[in-house]
Each structure stands twice: as structure tokens, then as C-alpha cells.
Scaffold this motif. Structure first.
Motif, PDB file in Angstrom:
ATOM      1  N   MET A   1      -9.255   2.445  -4.997  1.00  0.00           N
ATOM      2  CA  MET A   1      -7.830   2.768  -4.956  1.00  0.00           C
ATOM      3  C   MET A   1      -7.077   1.920  -5.981  1.00  0.00           C
ATOM      4  SD  MET A   1      -5.233   2.710  -1.646  1.00  0.00           S
ATOM      5  CE  MET A   1      -6.220   3.931  -0.779  1.00  0.00           C
ATOM      6  N   THR A   2      -6.218   2.546  -6.789  1.00  0.00           N
ATOM      7  CA  THR A   2      -5.473   1.832  -7.819  1.00  0.00           C
ATOM      8  C   THR A   2      -4.315   1.044  -7.208  1.00  0.00           C
ATOM      9  OG1 THR A   2      -3.917   3.638  -8.221  1.00  0.00           O
ATOM     10  CG2 THR A   2      -6.014   3.692  -9.425  1.00  0.00           C
ATOM     11  N   ASN A   3      -3.757   0.122  -7.994  1.00  0.00           N
ATOM     12  CA  ASN A   3      -2.607  -0.654  -7.521  1.00  0.00           C
ATOM     13  C   ASN A   3      -1.416   0.246  -7.205  1.00  0.00           C
ATOM     14  OD1 ASN A   3      -3.979  -3.078  -7.770  1.00  0.00           O
ATOM     15  ND2 ASN A   3      -3.255  -3.473  -9.862  1.00  0.00           N
ATOM     16  N   ALA A   4      -1.247   1.296  -8.017  1.00  0.00           N
ATOM     17  CA  ALA A   4      -0.136   2.228  -7.782  1.00  0.00           C
ATOM     18  C   ALA A   4      -0.323   2.967  -6.462  1.00  0.00           C
ATOM     19  CB  ALA A   4      -0.041   3.229  -8.932  1.00  0.00           C
ATOM     20  N   GLU A   5      -1.561   3.332  -6.152  1.00  0.00           N
ATOM     21  CA  GLU A   5      -1.838   4.023  -4.888  1.00  0.00           C
ATOM     22  C   GLU A   5      -1.611   3.100  -3.697  1.00  0.00           C
ATOM     23  OE1 GLU A   5      -5.249   7.295  -6.166  1.00  0.00           O
ATOM     24  OE2 GLU A   5      -5.817   5.203  -5.812  1.00  0.00           O
ATOM     25  N   ILE A   6      -2.017   1.843  -3.835  1.00  0.00           N
ATOM     26  CA  ILE A   6      -1.791   0.865  -2.766  1.00  0.00           C
ATOM     27  C   ILE A   6      -0.302   0.649  -2.557  1.00  0.00           C
ATOM     28  CG2 ILE A   6      -2.094  -1.557  -2.106  1.00  0.00           C
ATOM     29  CD1 ILE A   6      -4.787  -1.476  -3.584  1.00  0.00           C
ATOM     30  N   ALA A   7       0.434   0.504  -3.663  1.00  0.00           N
ATOM     31  CA  ALA A   7       1.885   0.320  -3.562  1.00  0.00           C
ATOM     32  C   ALA A   7       2.539   1.507  -2.872  1.00  0.00           C
ATOM     33  CB  ALA A   7       2.489   0.114  -4.947  1.00  0.00           C
ATOM     34  N   GLY A   8       2.015   2.705  -3.115  1.00  0.00           N
ATOM     35  CA  GLY A   8       2.568   3.899  -2.479  1.00  0.00           C
ATOM     36  C   GLY A   8       2.410   3.886  -0.975  1.00  0.00           C
ATOM     37  N   LEU A   9       1.323   3.294  -0.500  1.00  0.00           N
ATOM     38  CA  LEU A   9       1.110   3.215   0.946  1.00  0.00           C
ATOM     39  C   LEU A   9       2.182   2.373   1.632  1.00  0.00           C
ATOM     40  CD1 LEU A   9      -2.775   2.698   1.126  1.00  0.00           C
ATOM     41  CD2 LEU A   9      -1.506   4.789   1.613  1.00  0.00           C
ATOM     42  N   TYR A  10       2.685   1.375   0.919  1.00  0.00           N
ATOM     43  CA  TYR A  10       3.673   0.464   1.494  1.00  0.00           C
ATOM     44  C   TYR A  10       5.093   0.749   1.009  1.00  0.00           C
ATOM     45  CZ  TYR A  10      -0.375  -2.224   3.054  1.00  0.00           C
ATOM     46  OH  TYR A  10      -1.547  -2.607   3.661  1.00  0.00           O
ATOM     47  N   ASP A  11       5.274   1.850   0.317  1.00  0.00           N
ATOM     48  CA  ASP A  11       6.583   2.200  -0.226  1.00  0.00           C
ATOM     49  C   ASP A  11       7.616   2.333   0.897  1.00  0.00           C
ATOM     50  OD1 ASP A  11       8.594   3.084  -1.990  1.00  0.00           O
ATOM     51  OD2 ASP A  11       8.097   5.166  -1.532  1.00  0.00           O
ATOM     52  N   ALA A  12       8.745   1.616   0.762  1.00  0.00           N
ATOM     53  CA  ALA A  12       9.782   1.622   1.806  1.00  0.00           C
ATOM     54  C   ALA A  12      11.031   2.374   1.374  1.00  0.00           C
ATOM     55  CB  ALA A  12      10.146   0.177   2.174  1.00  0.00           C
ATOM     56  N   SER A  13      10.879   3.259   0.380  1.00  0.00           N
ATOM     57  CA  SER A  13      12.048   3.992  -0.111  1.00  0.00           C
ATOM     58  C   SER A  13      12.592   4.984   0.917  1.00  0.00           C
ATOM     59  CB  SER A  13      11.688   4.744  -1.404  1.00  0.00           C
ATOM     60  OG  SER A  13      10.652   5.686  -1.178  1.00  0.00           O
ATOM     61  N   ASP A  14      11.779   5.291   1.931  1.00  0.00           N
ATOM     62  CA  ASP A  14      12.230   6.226   2.948  1.00  0.00           C
ATOM     63  C   ASP A  14      12.941   5.549   4.120  1.00  0.00           C
ATOM     64  OD1 ASP A  14       9.945   4.924   3.791  1.00  0.00           O
ATOM     65  OD2 ASP A  14       9.149   6.640   4.892  1.00  0.00           O
ATOM     66  N   VAL A  15      13.123   4.217   4.033  1.00  0.00           N
ATOM     67  CA  VAL A  15      13.828   3.505   5.109  1.00  0.00           C
ATOM     68  C   VAL A  15      15.292   3.952   5.113  1.00  0.00           C
ATOM     69  CG1 VAL A  15      14.555   1.242   5.953  1.00  0.00           C
ATOM     70  CG2 VAL A  15      12.280   1.533   4.963  1.00  0.00           C
ATOM     71  N   PRO A  16      15.832   4.342   6.270  1.00  0.00           N
ATOM     72  CA  PRO A  16      17.221   4.829   6.306  1.00  0.00           C
ATOM     73  C   PRO A  16      18.215   3.697   6.089  1.00  0.00           C
ATOM     74  CG  PRO A  16      16.341   4.651   8.519  1.00  0.00           C
ATOM     75  CD  PRO A  16      15.181   4.406   7.600  1.00  0.00           C
ATOM     76  N   PRO A  17      19.464   4.005   5.776  1.00  0.00           N
ATOM     77  CA  PRO A  17      20.487   2.965   5.615  1.00  0.00           C
ATOM     78  C   PRO A  17      20.801   2.296   6.959  1.00  0.00           C
ATOM     79  CG  PRO A  17      21.483   5.135   5.565  1.00  0.00           C
ATOM     80  CD  PRO A  17      20.007   5.364   5.548  1.00  0.00           C
ATOM     81  N   VAL A  18      21.386   1.115   6.874  1.00  0.00           N
ATOM     82  CA  VAL A  18      21.741   0.377   8.094  1.00  0.00           C
ATOM     83  C   VAL A  18      22.786   1.172   8.874  1.00  0.00           C
ATOM     84  CG1 VAL A  18      22.763  -1.733   9.014  1.00  0.00           C
ATOM     85  CG2 VAL A  18      21.188  -1.849   7.060  1.00  0.00           C
ATOM     86  N   LYS A  19      22.507   1.350  10.163  1.00  0.00           N
ATOM     87  CA  LYS A  19      23.403   2.127  11.014  1.00  0.00           C
ATOM     88  C   LYS A  19      24.554   1.278  11.550  1.00  0.00           C
ATOM     89  CE  LYS A  19      23.268   5.133  15.107  1.00  0.00           C
ATOM     90  NZ  LYS A  19      22.366   5.723  16.131  1.00  0.00           N
TER      91      LYS A  19
END
Length: 278
Positions: free
Chosen positions: A1-19
Motif C-alpha cells: 500500500m502506498t503512502n497516499a493510500e494509507i493517508a486516504g484511510l485516515y482522511d478526515a475531510s468528511d468530518v462535519p463542522p462543529v455543531k
């Protein structure tokens, strides 16, 4: 698995904004407070409480059983505090089943930093294979006296596991070896299957579900917390995997099939319960 693929597993861009910024600030600060509280409590257990227990409990295996039961009770208290302060909500399905486990290999997914606290709180007679690096933290005093570190050589780890399981103790192992990423899963390592095969003990899979564990996952910002609500944990014991079904197989094949069975059990539970594909 490449570094980019590993980073994708932990990607937090889908975390919603603070409620709710007021609650978020409170929860993030309290999380840090309880990290310190937990570390300080571990030191007190190791240098004050355990020496007293050791005076009254002989031989070593009796001391370890009493000390593990004490740790389990302490973890239940710790989780009750987290709930009381509004940081965590949790539900346990078939709690009695956890209490009745005897000489089982307990395997689970690992979405957050406190998963082992939940499982040990449910199983009074629980041993655990832990990351060797934790012996360089405030938890070192507890770990060295009660648990098995994964930095030992294979033969020594098997010997210690056999001795522990022979006393009726259950052995907790996270097959991924590290926390489950936000997306997908880490490859399951064969260590848990090899120990089950070598010891002849059945495997009890556990699924840890609930909501997003952002703030307690690997690579999450230290000062972060779930953006919309408190953490929710739903814990399920799954169907037991009988080691007798694999006993006649050659060791490497048995380990491979056992590992696949563990992964399938937990992945199926994740999809059926929370709609997640892992």
C-alpha cells in the motif's frame, strides 16, 4: 500500500463542522483532563495499590488475577466518570456473556484509543497483548506486572499466553495491531490466530460500533473531539469461532483461515449493525 493510500484511510475531510462550540470546547478540554487523570491513576495503581495486593495474594498468578479484577473495576469507574461528565454514552449487548468468558481469545476491531478500557471493564479476568511502546508511558507499571507486550519473541509470547489462558484468563488481542482507520480497515495480522491454534482456545469476536470516534482515532488532532455529539459506543459479542474446526489443518493454513474468519465476523457485524463496509 502506498503512502497516499494509507493517508486516504485516515482522511478526515468528511468530518462535519462543529455543531455547538460551547460543548465542543468543554468536551475537548475534559478529554485532555481525563487523559492526565487516567495516567496518574495508572501510576497510583502500579506503585501504591499493587504492592499492597501482592502482600496478600500468592503465588504470582493469584496476584495477577486479583490485580486484573481490580483494573477491570477501576476501568468501569473511569467509564462511569466519562458518562457522568457527558463525554461518552455506551451500551453493551449481552453483558452477562462477557462476564462468563473463560480461557478465550477475545478479538475486536479498534476504532479508538479507549477500546481496550471498554473490553477490560467487561471482562474481570482479562489479559491483553499490548504494544511494546506503551512500556515507555505512565502505563508501564501496570503493563509490566499484568499484560503481555508484543515486542517479545514469538516463543516467549506463546508461552506466556498459554500460561495465562491455562488459569482461565481471557486474552484480548486487536488483530489489526493498531487503531482501525476512519475508512476501511488495516490488514488483519495472524498473531491472534496463531495463539488460538497453539493454545487450542476458542475465539470470541467483539464488534465495537457507535458513532464517529474522531478525536480518539489514529492521526486525529490531539485537541479534537467528535464535532456534533458525545462519543457513542455499542459493544456486541459475536458468534464464537471454535478452534476445533481448524485443529486438523496445517498451522499456516489454519492461521490464514482463522484470521479470515475473524475479519469476516467483525466486518459482517459492522455492515449489519452500522452499515459500514470494512
Amino acid at each position: 500500500m502506498t503512502n497516499a493510500e494509507i493517508a486516504g484511510l485516515y482522511d478526515a475531510s468528511d468530518v462535519p463542522p462543529v455543531k455547538n462550540w460551547l460543548y465542543y470546547g468543554y468536551a475537548a478540554l475534559m478529554k485532555l483532563f481525563f487523559f492526565v487523570f487516567f495516567g496518574a491513576g495508572s501510576v497510583v495503581l502500579a506503585i501504591v495499590v499493587f504492592p499492597v495486593v501482592r502482600i496478600f495474594c500468592h503465588p504470582k498468578w493469584r496476584f495477577q488475577r486479583a490485580a486484573r479484577a481490580l483494573v477491570s473495576a477501576t476501568f468501569r469507574f473511569f467509564l462511569a466518570l466519562l458518562r457522568m461528565f457527558g463525554l461518552v454514552h455506551y451500551s453493551v449487548h449481552d453483558r452477562e456473556r462477557f462476564c462468563s468468558l473463560h480461557s478465550k481469545i477475545v478479538v475486536a476491531n479498534h476504532p479508538s484509543l479507549i477500546d481496550v478500557i471498554f473490553i477490560i471493564s467487561l471482562i474481570p479476568n482479562a489479559d491483553c497483548i499490548v504494544r511494546g511502546g506503551l512500556t515507555r508511558t505512565p502505563l508501564a507499571g501496570v503493563i509490566r506486572q499484568l499484560y503481555i507486550v508484543n515486542s517479545l519473541d514469538y516463543d516467549e509470547m506463546i508461552a506466556l499466553s498459554k500460561a495465562s489462558l491455562a488459569t482461565g484468563t481471557n486474552l484480548i488481542i486487536f488483530p489489526e495491531g493498531t487503531r482501525t482507520p476512519r475508512h476501511g480497515t488495516n490488514p488483519y495480522k495472524k498473531g491472534a490466530a496463531r495463539i488460538a491454534y497453539e493454545t487450542g482456545c476458542d475465539v470470541q469476536p467483539v464488534y465495537i460500533g457507535g458513532n464517529d470516534k474522531y478525536g480518539l482515532g489514529k492521526h486525529d488532532a490531539f485537541f479534537s473531539f467528535n464535532r456534533t455529539e458525545r462519543y457513542r459506543y455499542d459493544i456486541y459479542p459475536l458468534e464464537e469461532i471454535k478452534i476445533a474446526h481448524y485443529a486438523a489443518l496445517e498451522p499456516q493454513r489454519a492461521a490464514k483461515q482463522l484470521t479470515e474468519a475473524m475479519h469476516t465476523a467483525i466486518a459482517t457485524a459492522a455492515f449489519n449493525i452500522d452499515g459500514r463496509k470494512v
